[in-house]
Write an enzyme that holds these catalytic residues in place. Sequence first.
Site, mmCIF file in Angstrom:
data_model
loop_
_atom_site.group_PDB
_atom_site.id
_atom_site.type_symbol
_atom_site.label_atom_id
_atom_site.label_comp_id
_atom_site.label_asym_id
_atom_site.label_seq_id
_atom_site.Cartn_x
_atom_site.Cartn_y
_atom_site.Cartn_z
ATOM 1 N N VAL A 89 0.844 -1.200 0.000
ATOM 2 C CA VAL A 89 0.000 0.000 0.000
ATOM 3 C C VAL A 89 0.878 1.249 0.000
ATOM 4 O O VAL A 89 1.660 1.465 0.929
ATOM 5 C CB VAL A 89 -0.933 0.007 1.221
ATOM 6 C CG1 VAL A 89 -1.807 1.260 1.207
ATOM 7 C CG2 VAL A 89 -1.795 -1.255 1.238
ATOM 8 N N SER A 90 0.748 2.059 -1.042
ATOM 9 C CA SER A 90 1.586 3.251 -1.141
ATOM 10 C C SER A 90 1.013 4.216 -2.172
ATOM 11 O O SER A 90 0.316 3.798 -3.104
ATOM 12 C CB SER A 90 3.019 2.857 -1.536
ATOM 13 O OG SER A 90 3.910 3.937 -1.361
ATOM 14 N N VAL A 100 -6.566 9.229 -3.486
ATOM 15 C CA VAL A 100 -6.040 8.030 -4.150
ATOM 16 C C VAL A 100 -6.074 6.829 -3.216
ATOM 17 O O VAL A 100 -6.581 5.754 -3.566
ATOM 18 C CB VAL A 100 -4.597 8.279 -4.662
ATOM 19 C CG1 VAL A 100 -4.023 6.993 -5.266
ATOM 20 C CG2 VAL A 100 -4.570 9.398 -5.688
ATOM 21 N N SER A 125 1.952 0.432 8.475
ATOM 22 C CA SER A 125 3.168 1.242 8.446
ATOM 23 C C SER A 125 3.008 2.473 9.328
ATOM 24 O O SER A 125 3.957 2.914 9.981
ATOM 25 C CB SER A 125 3.489 1.651 7.008
ATOM 26 O OG SER A 125 2.378 2.313 6.417
ATOM 27 N N GLU A 126 1.808 3.049 9.344
ATOM 28 C CA GLU A 126 1.489 4.160 10.237
ATOM 29 C C GLU A 126 0.146 3.861 10.899
ATOM 30 O O GLU A 126 -0.841 3.574 10.220
ATOM 31 C CB GLU A 126 1.420 5.484 9.476
ATOM 32 C CG GLU A 126 2.774 5.953 8.958
ATOM 33 C CD GLU A 126 2.741 7.415 8.530
ATOM 34 O OE1 GLU A 126 2.249 8.253 9.304
ATOM 35 O OE2 GLU A 126 3.211 7.702 7.421
ATOM 36 N N TYR A 130 -5.119 3.179 9.118
ATOM 37 C CA TYR A 130 -5.977 2.075 8.693
ATOM 38 C C TYR A 130 -7.290 1.933 9.444
ATOM 39 O O TYR A 130 -8.204 1.268 8.962
ATOM 40 C CB TYR A 130 -5.172 0.776 8.706
ATOM 41 C CG TYR A 130 -4.115 0.795 7.626
ATOM 42 C CD1 TYR A 130 -4.461 0.556 6.302
ATOM 43 C CD2 TYR A 130 -2.799 1.118 7.909
ATOM 44 C CE1 TYR A 130 -3.524 0.613 5.290
ATOM 45 C CE2 TYR A 130 -1.839 1.176 6.905
ATOM 46 C CZ TYR A 130 -2.213 0.928 5.600
ATOM 47 O OH TYR A 130 -1.282 0.998 4.598
ATOM 48 N N PHE A 427 4.355 -9.163 6.201
ATOM 49 C CA PHE A 427 4.160 -9.447 4.779
ATOM 50 C C PHE A 427 3.849 -8.164 4.022
ATOM 51 O O PHE A 427 3.545 -7.131 4.591
ATOM 52 C CB PHE A 427 3.050 -10.477 4.569
ATOM 53 C CG PHE A 427 1.784 -10.195 5.351
ATOM 54 C CD1 PHE A 427 0.828 -9.324 4.858
ATOM 55 C CD2 PHE A 427 1.563 -10.811 6.587
ATOM 56 C CE1 PHE A 427 -0.336 -9.077 5.566
ATOM 57 C CE2 PHE A 427 0.396 -10.572 7.312
ATOM 58 C CZ PHE A 427 -0.549 -9.706 6.797
#
Length: 427
Positions: A89-90, A100, A125-126, A130, A427
């Site tokens: 996810v980026s 986006v 990641s942050e 989420y 993962f």
Amino acid sequence: MTQTAAGPPYPIRPIGPDEFDSFQLVDQHGFNAGPMTDGDRRLVLSRFEFDRSLAAFDGGTPVGIAGAYSFRLSVPGSELLPAAGVTWVSVLPTYRRRGVLSSIMRRQLEDVRGRGEPLAVLWASEAAIYSRFGYGRASWELGFTFRRGEGALAATVGPDRGLVLRLADPSAALPELAKVYGSVLPSRPGLFVRNEAWWQRIIHDPPEDRHGASPVRCLLAEDQSGPRGYALYSARELPDGEAFLPDAALTVRELMAVDPAASAALWTDLLSRDLVSEFRAWRRPVDDPLLYQLADGRRARPQLADALWVRITDIPGALAGRRYSASVDVVIEVRDDILPANAGRWRLTTAAGAGDDGRGLGASCVRVTSAADLVLDVTQLGAAYLGGTRLGTLAEAGLVTERRPGAVRQLSAAMSWDPAPWCPAVF
């Protein structure tokens, strides 16, 4: 280009193999990373599922991405459920704050539900991102740091004379590692089934990634019946060490054991290694028996962090797909702004007169119109799903509203689970 009511701000679709490099370039920019080596690329592509990739395009250029792995995830009660392991996810830094990410995540959740997977799971990641999409912190992990001489086990932890420790090449020992992991998997929520490609990822150890450390080593604990535990670890000299004094750090990458004796044997060996001044172990379960086998558990210096996040995409499929620690009969009102089919009131009921067969109590979950006993967001239900985050704690934080006195306590007790959920592989 601006977003309209007709659809997402940029067209979203899966990528093809010829678009992987531009897909991965978004990940490089988003995570401040460099290009993959040829070896890393081959390893990634051995697991990559192109039909599960998503990219938002501005013209022919990917500007936001996401992917997923098709997992079978262990959930409470020795059950395995299909789950999407969300990853990749980026968004390009120059395309942030344009909707986006939101459009990709919403599309992905619809796809996950459409595939019949009741769960999506990820590593965040942050942490602030989420929960907006219904993911809740469902499992936790500990990191340990020992100094030299601090890893002694209690005198009450006796050795198993039938156990033998053996050093092995990780690649050659994969069948033994897989046997141990497979024995632990059903009883430990949060583990996912590993195929050959995933095992290669676990032992992947290119020299350019070692940063002065040794190659990854493997220690097996076994008896005449076969392997009962393993540890994957490496060591490196610490910088600025004093001359002729032990000054190396040993890091345990993964340690898995089928019983307390095998766990104790592995830790006893590793934490007493010569010429090592510091021992580190990351991503350990919050209920790691080591904490209670040590002579002084404080010496582990445990540090807590969130681990696996869970998003429920099919409430009846997910809630009826796991077992429960106590009988329960509650009506849950769920809010879900992304997947409307989840929203509404659901009655969760363990079977009348059902006995616990050692795997917990089975339950049914059906839509109802009767009054709710408690109200919560799908995020909180996902956080409690694996049994590692107590629903009662979420209620104390003001995130669950109780309408019938005692309903939170009943459901919290039923959803809690031993052992605690654990996922040692990012993962």
